[in-house]
Design an enzyme around this catalytic site. Structure first.
Site, PDB file in Angstrom:
ATOM      1  N   CYS A   1      10.523   4.567   1.511  1.00 27.57           N
ATOM      2  CA  CYS A   1      11.906   4.763   1.081  1.00 27.57           C
ATOM      3  C   CYS A   1      12.455   3.465   0.502  1.00 27.57           C
ATOM      4  O   CYS A   1      12.097   2.385   0.934  1.00 27.57           O
ATOM      5  CB  CYS A   1      12.840   5.216   2.205  1.00 27.57           C
ATOM      6  SG  CYS A   1      12.322   6.688   3.047  1.00 27.57           S
TER       7      CYS A   1
ATOM      8  N   ARG B   1       8.121   3.061  -3.414  1.00 27.90           N
ATOM      9  CA  ARG B   1       8.262   3.073  -1.957  1.00 27.90           C
ATOM     10  C   ARG B   1       8.464   4.482  -1.405  1.00 27.90           C
ATOM     11  O   ARG B   1       8.520   4.687  -0.193  1.00 27.90           O
ATOM     12  CB  ARG B   1       9.451   2.202  -1.548  1.00 27.90           C
ATOM     13  CG  ARG B   1       9.331   0.766  -1.989  1.00 27.90           C
ATOM     14  CD  ARG B   1      10.495  -0.023  -1.496  1.00 27.90           C
ATOM     15  NE  ARG B   1      10.439  -0.203  -0.073  1.00 27.90           N
ATOM     16  CZ  ARG B   1       9.940  -1.272   0.527  1.00 27.90           C
ATOM     17  NH1 ARG B   1       9.458  -2.253  -0.186  1.00 27.90           N
ATOM     18  NH2 ARG B   1       9.912  -1.358   1.826  1.00 27.90           N
TER      19      ARG B   1
ATOM     20  N   TRP C   1      10.935   8.942   1.073  1.00 29.48           N
ATOM     21  CA  TRP C   1       9.611   9.424   1.481  1.00 29.48           C
ATOM     22  C   TRP C   1       9.857  10.159   2.793  1.00 29.48           C
ATOM     23  O   TRP C   1      10.210   9.545   3.797  1.00 29.48           O
ATOM     24  CB  TRP C   1       8.656   8.241   1.686  1.00 29.48           C
ATOM     25  CG  TRP C   1       7.250   8.654   1.989  1.00 29.48           C
ATOM     26  CD1 TRP C   1       6.274   8.908   1.078  1.00 29.48           C
ATOM     27  CD2 TRP C   1       6.670   8.839   3.283  1.00 29.48           C
ATOM     28  NE1 TRP C   1       5.111   9.253   1.725  1.00 29.48           N
ATOM     29  CE2 TRP C   1       5.327   9.221   3.090  1.00 29.48           C
ATOM     30  CE3 TRP C   1       7.142   8.734   4.593  1.00 29.48           C
ATOM     31  CZ2 TRP C   1       4.457   9.488   4.128  1.00 29.48           C
ATOM     32  CZ3 TRP C   1       6.283   8.993   5.641  1.00 29.48           C
ATOM     33  CH2 TRP C   1       4.949   9.377   5.394  1.00 29.48           C
TER      34      TRP C   1
ATOM     35  N   ASN D   1      16.512   3.638   5.811  1.00 25.34           N
ATOM     36  CA  ASN D   1      15.047   3.605   5.924  1.00 25.34           C
ATOM     37  C   ASN D   1      14.713   3.421   7.387  1.00 25.34           C
ATOM     38  O   ASN D   1      15.386   2.669   8.082  1.00 25.34           O
ATOM     39  CB  ASN D   1      14.462   2.402   5.171  1.00 25.34           C
ATOM     40  CG  ASN D   1      14.598   2.532   3.679  1.00 25.34           C
ATOM     41  OD1 ASN D   1      14.972   3.584   3.177  1.00 25.34           O
ATOM     42  ND2 ASN D   1      14.286   1.465   2.973  1.00 25.34           N
ATOM     43  N   GLY D   2      13.634   4.054   7.840  1.00 28.80           N
ATOM     44  CA  GLY D   2      13.252   3.913   9.248  1.00 28.80           C
ATOM     45  C   GLY D   2      13.346   5.256   9.938  1.00 28.80           C
ATOM     46  O   GLY D   2      13.497   6.294   9.286  1.00 28.80           O
TER      47      GLY D   2
ATOM     48  N   GLU E   1     -13.783   0.745   1.236  1.00 29.74           N
ATOM     49  CA  GLU E   1     -12.614   0.564   0.377  1.00 29.74           C
ATOM     50  C   GLU E   1     -12.730   1.403  -0.902  1.00 29.74           C
ATOM     51  O   GLU E   1     -11.762   2.027  -1.333  1.00 29.74           O
ATOM     52  CB  GLU E   1     -12.447  -0.929   0.059  1.00 29.74           C
ATOM     53  CG  GLU E   1     -11.383  -1.267  -0.971  1.00 29.74           C
ATOM     54  CD  GLU E   1      -9.986  -0.758  -0.641  1.00 29.74           C
ATOM     55  OE1 GLU E   1      -9.731  -0.348   0.512  1.00 29.74           O
ATOM     56  OE2 GLU E   1      -9.141  -0.738  -1.559  1.00 29.74           O
TER      57      GLU E   1
ATOM     58  N   LYS F   1     -10.150   4.276  -2.167  1.00 31.24           N
ATOM     59  CA  LYS F   1      -9.501   4.236  -3.488  1.00 31.24           C
ATOM     60  C   LYS F   1      -9.676   5.570  -4.203  1.00 31.24           C
ATOM     61  O   LYS F   1      -8.740   6.115  -4.760  1.00 31.24           O
ATOM     62  CB  LYS F   1     -10.143   3.099  -4.269  1.00 31.24           C
ATOM     63  CG  LYS F   1      -9.268   2.337  -5.170  1.00 31.24           C
ATOM     64  CD  LYS F   1      -8.520   1.194  -4.535  1.00 31.24           C
ATOM     65  CE  LYS F   1      -7.628   1.635  -3.400  1.00 31.24           C
ATOM     66  NZ  LYS F   1      -7.024   0.588  -2.653  1.00 31.24           N
TER      67      LYS F   1
ATOM     68  N   GLU G   1      -7.504   8.300  -2.506  1.00 31.61           N
ATOM     69  CA  GLU G   1      -6.060   8.130  -2.684  1.00 31.61           C
ATOM     70  C   GLU G   1      -5.570   8.641  -4.026  1.00 31.61           C
ATOM     71  O   GLU G   1      -4.510   9.254  -4.105  1.00 31.61           O
ATOM     72  CB  GLU G   1      -5.682   6.646  -2.585  1.00 31.61           C
ATOM     73  CG  GLU G   1      -5.640   6.092  -1.198  1.00 31.61           C
ATOM     74  CD  GLU G   1      -5.145   4.656  -1.209  1.00 31.61           C
ATOM     75  OE1 GLU G   1      -4.085   4.398  -0.627  1.00 31.61           O
ATOM     76  OE2 GLU G   1      -5.815   3.791  -1.797  1.00 31.61           O
TER      77      GLU G   1
ATOM     78  N   HIS H   1     -29.242   9.094  10.188  1.00 32.99           N
ATOM     79  CA  HIS H   1     -28.717   9.540  11.483  1.00 32.99           C
ATOM     80  C   HIS H   1     -27.705  10.672  11.327  1.00 32.99           C
ATOM     81  O   HIS H   1     -26.972  10.962  12.268  1.00 32.99           O
ATOM     82  CB  HIS H   1     -28.117   8.350  12.230  1.00 32.99           C
ATOM     83  CG  HIS H   1     -29.119   7.257  12.477  1.00 32.99           C
ATOM     84  ND1 HIS H   1     -30.154   7.398  13.364  1.00 32.99           N
ATOM     85  CD2 HIS H   1     -29.277   6.044  11.897  1.00 32.99           C
ATOM     86  CE1 HIS H   1     -30.898   6.297  13.351  1.00 32.99           C
ATOM     87  NE2 HIS H   1     -30.385   5.463  12.464  1.00 32.99           N
TER      88      HIS H   1
ATOM     89  N   LYS I   1       4.201   3.141  -0.888  1.00 33.57           N
ATOM     90  CA  LYS I   1       3.602   1.812  -0.878  1.00 33.57           C
ATOM     91  C   LYS I   1       3.633   1.137   0.498  1.00 33.57           C
ATOM     92  O   LYS I   1       2.634   0.646   0.960  1.00 33.57           O
ATOM     93  CB  LYS I   1       4.311   0.940  -1.912  1.00 33.57           C
ATOM     94  CG  LYS I   1       3.718  -0.455  -2.077  1.00 33.57           C
ATOM     95  CD  LYS I   1       2.391  -0.395  -2.768  1.00 33.57           C
ATOM     96  CE  LYS I   1       1.763  -1.746  -2.976  1.00 33.57           C
ATOM     97  NZ  LYS I   1       0.327  -1.633  -3.267  1.00 33.57           N
TER      98      LYS I   1
HETATM   99  C1  AGP Z   1      -3.881   0.908  -0.244  1.00 29.64           C
HETATM  100  O1  AGP Z   1      -4.471   1.417  -1.405  1.00 29.64           O
HETATM  101  C2  AGP Z   1      -3.143   1.861   0.559  1.00 29.64           C
HETATM  102  N1  AGP Z   1      -2.100   2.505  -0.136  1.00 29.64           N
HETATM  103  C3  AGP Z   1      -2.882   1.559   2.017  1.00 29.64           C
HETATM  104  O2  AGP Z   1      -4.074   1.789   2.672  1.00 29.64           O
HETATM  105  C4  AGP Z   1      -2.358   0.166   2.400  1.00 29.64           C
HETATM  106  O3  AGP Z   1      -3.343  -0.795   2.173  1.00 29.64           O
HETATM  107  C5  AGP Z   1      -1.944   0.165   3.877  1.00 29.64           C
HETATM  108  O4  AGP Z   1      -0.905   1.068   4.062  1.00 29.64           O
HETATM  109  C6  AGP Z   1      -1.535  -1.209   4.368  1.00 29.64           C
HETATM  110  O5  AGP Z   1      -0.496  -1.755   3.616  1.00 29.64           O
HETATM  111  P1  AGP Z   1      -0.134  -3.279   3.719  1.00 29.64           P
HETATM  112  O6  AGP Z   1      -1.274  -4.062   3.180  1.00 29.64           O
HETATM  113  O7  AGP Z   1       1.111  -3.454   2.920  1.00 29.64           O
HETATM  114  O8  AGP Z   1       0.070  -3.601   5.172  1.00 29.64           O
END
Ligand code: AGP
Length: 604
Positions: A2, A27, A74, A100-101, A481, A485, A488, A504, A599
């Site tokens: 948010c 956000r 969000w 927010n929160g 990672e 990616k 996501e 395994h 984000k």
């Molecule tokens: C990254 O591509 C993601 N959107 C997510 O995993 C992110 O890395 C995670 O939420 C942690 O965020 P931060 O690094 O701001 O703590």
């Protein structure tokens, strides 16, 4: 998670707020809204489910005023809808709140207010706070907000507008960022400097438990108990232009391209050739203390957790200190044994991720030493930790992290080298690694030049329903990672496994419709990795290898430049960012704003 933006001054507020919302949209982007104090008294609001552009289309022509607050959401409590969008109004329409929160005791408060006859218009927790403020009998807006906040449990960054007090905006912070922007006879507030930098770079970041009253030509800060606090403005380092798309079609594309200069920046001023080591100014850990460290535990979430896994490998290899990484979201709930000889490192791009922050707070409460590995200067995690390393990637706007991941891994290489040279890493190895680090920006540029070929590969694989990512030891976190990616932004299901684990179980998934992306560096495990490729080929599984030379068993190989082997994970992930990007593009996904994500995850 948010975004909040607010303004008080002389300018027409609606266009300013819309522009701020657009900058904060990363956000949260399921609904948005604006409330302004109208010139003829009273509040005016407009809200819309969907993106900020949908809100913009709804803003009426005569939506004028010079004071207002806005929000991009969000969803946590209640689905995305016009009603659930912020700002929320009290029963008389005099109080507008953006928040927010999460208000943990919202259900209980809602029941009490309902019993008192309050009619709720939304399913949100925030509306509770709006009614509490609206019903407060206190004389000042500050006191109304203070009294109401005293009744709620949870986290908040809030901004409040009141029709009877149109000369001010009252804001408060507890666990969710609130930044004040100081202009010339105008004041801004936002949950993120991204919304402020085009107007001012003079900012004040509120602490938890702090409130502020903003007027056009003045502001003051105080605690939620009413005690005055001293606000020292700081200058935002990042340029306004660094938040623009800079000629790219997406932020992700821009941020991948920026990795060349970003890596150069994280190295700048830190290498000490005389002693074949690096200096990390903010570490606050002298040589004696560094030598006393018996373990390193790295905590982060998502991509930052993956960067931490690579960091743990680097620390163990270069400094010979046992090190491991763990999701901060798990660590904080398992009542961890906190060891005084362990150095804890909290990793976070945003510096706001609630799970990481909560883990840091738990560690500090138990007396641990915690370092931060953070991108956003002055963020909550940077402030809570005892010292740390800024990763200097510059602002990252795309929801998925690319340049921050790479820079964090490089920053870990610096930390590992520093710890190693305090211990037993030789001068020769120090020199070798420094030379390797210096080559990285040029090598990243070489990888990025392969984009046209990687695009073709992505288009070839884009119709896969699922993909397997494998790597061994240093390559495994790279596989993790890369698979995150892909998931996501393309929404293709992906699994990541250590190549050694294939037999395994996951080998059962291998078939012609399941491509495997294999990390195959030219290191001492090359033959082992090749054996895994054989096993996949024998089951007719298509293979794309990321390697230092063509791999016979693979259908395609992306060749990356050879680095020092400890640094291989830094480079090997980069072509897979491009692969995920072009796969998502081929599938027509909204790359910068993937579904269901935001984000900064500032809630649990
Ligand atoms: C990254 O591509 C993601 N959107 C997510 O995993 C992110 O890395 C995670 O939420 C942690 O965020 P931060 O690094 O701001 O703590």
């Amino acid at each position: 998670m948010c975004g909040i933006v607010g303004y008080i001054g002389k300018r027409d507020v609606a266009p300013l707020l819309l522009e701020g919302l657009q900058r904060l949209e990363y956000r949260g982007y399921d609904s948005a809204g604006i409330a302004i104090a109208g010139k003829s008294g009273g509040l005016k609001t407009v809200k819309a489910k969907g993106r900020v552009r949908e809100l913009e289309a709804r803003v009426p022509k005569r939506f004028t005023g010079t004071t207002g607050i806005a929000h991009t959401r969000w969803a946590t409590h209640g689905a995305p809808s016009d009603d659930n969008a912020h700002p929320h109004l009290d029963a008389e329409g005099k109080v507008a709140v953006v928040h927010n929160g999460i208000i943990d005791n919202a259900t209980e408060l809602r029941a009490k207010l309902t019993a008192d006859g309050v009619e709720f218009r939304s399913e949100t927790d925030t509306e509770v706070l709006t009614h509490l403020i609206g019903r407060s009998q206190a004389d000042t807006l500050e006191e109304k907000v203070r009294q109401s906040l005293a009744l709620i449990e949870g986290t908040y960054g809030v901004a409040v507008l009141h029709a009877d007090f149109p000369d001010r905006i009252v804001v408060a912070r507890n666990g969710s960022p609130v930044v004040l922007g100081i202009g010339e006879k105008e004041m801004f507030v936002a949950s993120d400097v991204a919304a402020l930098v085009t107007h001012t770079r003079q900012v004040v970041t509120l602490d938890d438990g702090e409130m502020a009253t903003l007027k056009a030509d003045d502001f003051r800060t105080y605690t939620t108990d009413g005690a005055r606090t001293t606000a020292s403005p700081t200058t935002v380092e990042w340029e306004a232009e660094s938040y623009d798309m800079g000629g790219h079609d997406t932020y992700m594309h821009k941020e991948m391209a920026e990795q060349v200069e970003a890596v150069d920046r994280v190295l700048r001023g830190r290498i000490d050739d005389r002693f074949s080591t690096v200096h990390l100014g903010g570490l606050n850990l002298d040589a004696r203390e560094a030598r006393a460290v018996r373990r390193v535990k790295i905590l982060g979430c998502g991509t930052s957790y993956h960067a931490g896994l690579i960091g743990a490998g680097l620390i163990e290899e270069l400094a010979r200190i046992p090190a491991d990484g763990e999701p901060a979201s798990e660590f904080r709930y398992r009542n961890p044994v906190v060891d005084p000889d362990t150095l804890y490192v909290a990793v976070s791009q945003s510096g706001e991720t609630y799970d990481v922050l909560a883990a840091v707070q738990e560690l500090k409460r138990k007396g641990a030493r915690v370092l931060g590995m953070v991108n956003v200067v002055g963020s909550a995690i940077a402030r809570e930790t005892d010292g740390g390393v800024y990763v200097h990637a510059g602002p990252e706007v795309c929801v998925v992290s690319t340049k921050c991941f790479t820079n964090t891994v490089v920053a870990f290489a610096l930390l590992a080298l520093h710890l190693g040279r305090i211990r037993d890493l030789s001068v020769a190895d120090g020199k070798r690694l420094i030379a390797g680090l210096r080559k990285l920006p040029g090598q990243i540029a070489e990888i990025l030049e392969q984009e046209p070929e990687i695009k073709k590969l992505a288009e070839e694989y884009a119709d896969a329903r699922s993909m397997m990512f494998i790597g061994r030891v240093r390559g495994y976190p790279v596989a993790l990672e890369a698979s995150l990616k892909l998931k996501e932004i393309s929404y293709i299901h992906a699994e990541a496994y250590p190549a050694s684990e294939l037999k395994h179980g996951p080998l059962a998934l291998i078939e012609p419709a399941m491509p495997t992306i294999a990390i195959v560096p030219d290191d001492d495990l090359l033959e082992k990795n090749r054996a895994a490729l054989e096993e996949i080929k024998a089951r007719s599984g298509p293979i794309l290898a990321v390697a230092h030379r063509e791999q016979e068993k693979a259908d395609h190989t992306i060749v990356v430049p050879k680095s020092e082997q400890e640094l291989d994970p830094i480079l090997m992930g980069i072509p897979l960012q491009l692969l995920a990007y072009h796969t998502a593009l081929a599938l027509g996904r909204d790359i910068d704003k993937p579904r269901n994500l935001a984000k900064s995850v500032t809630v649990e």
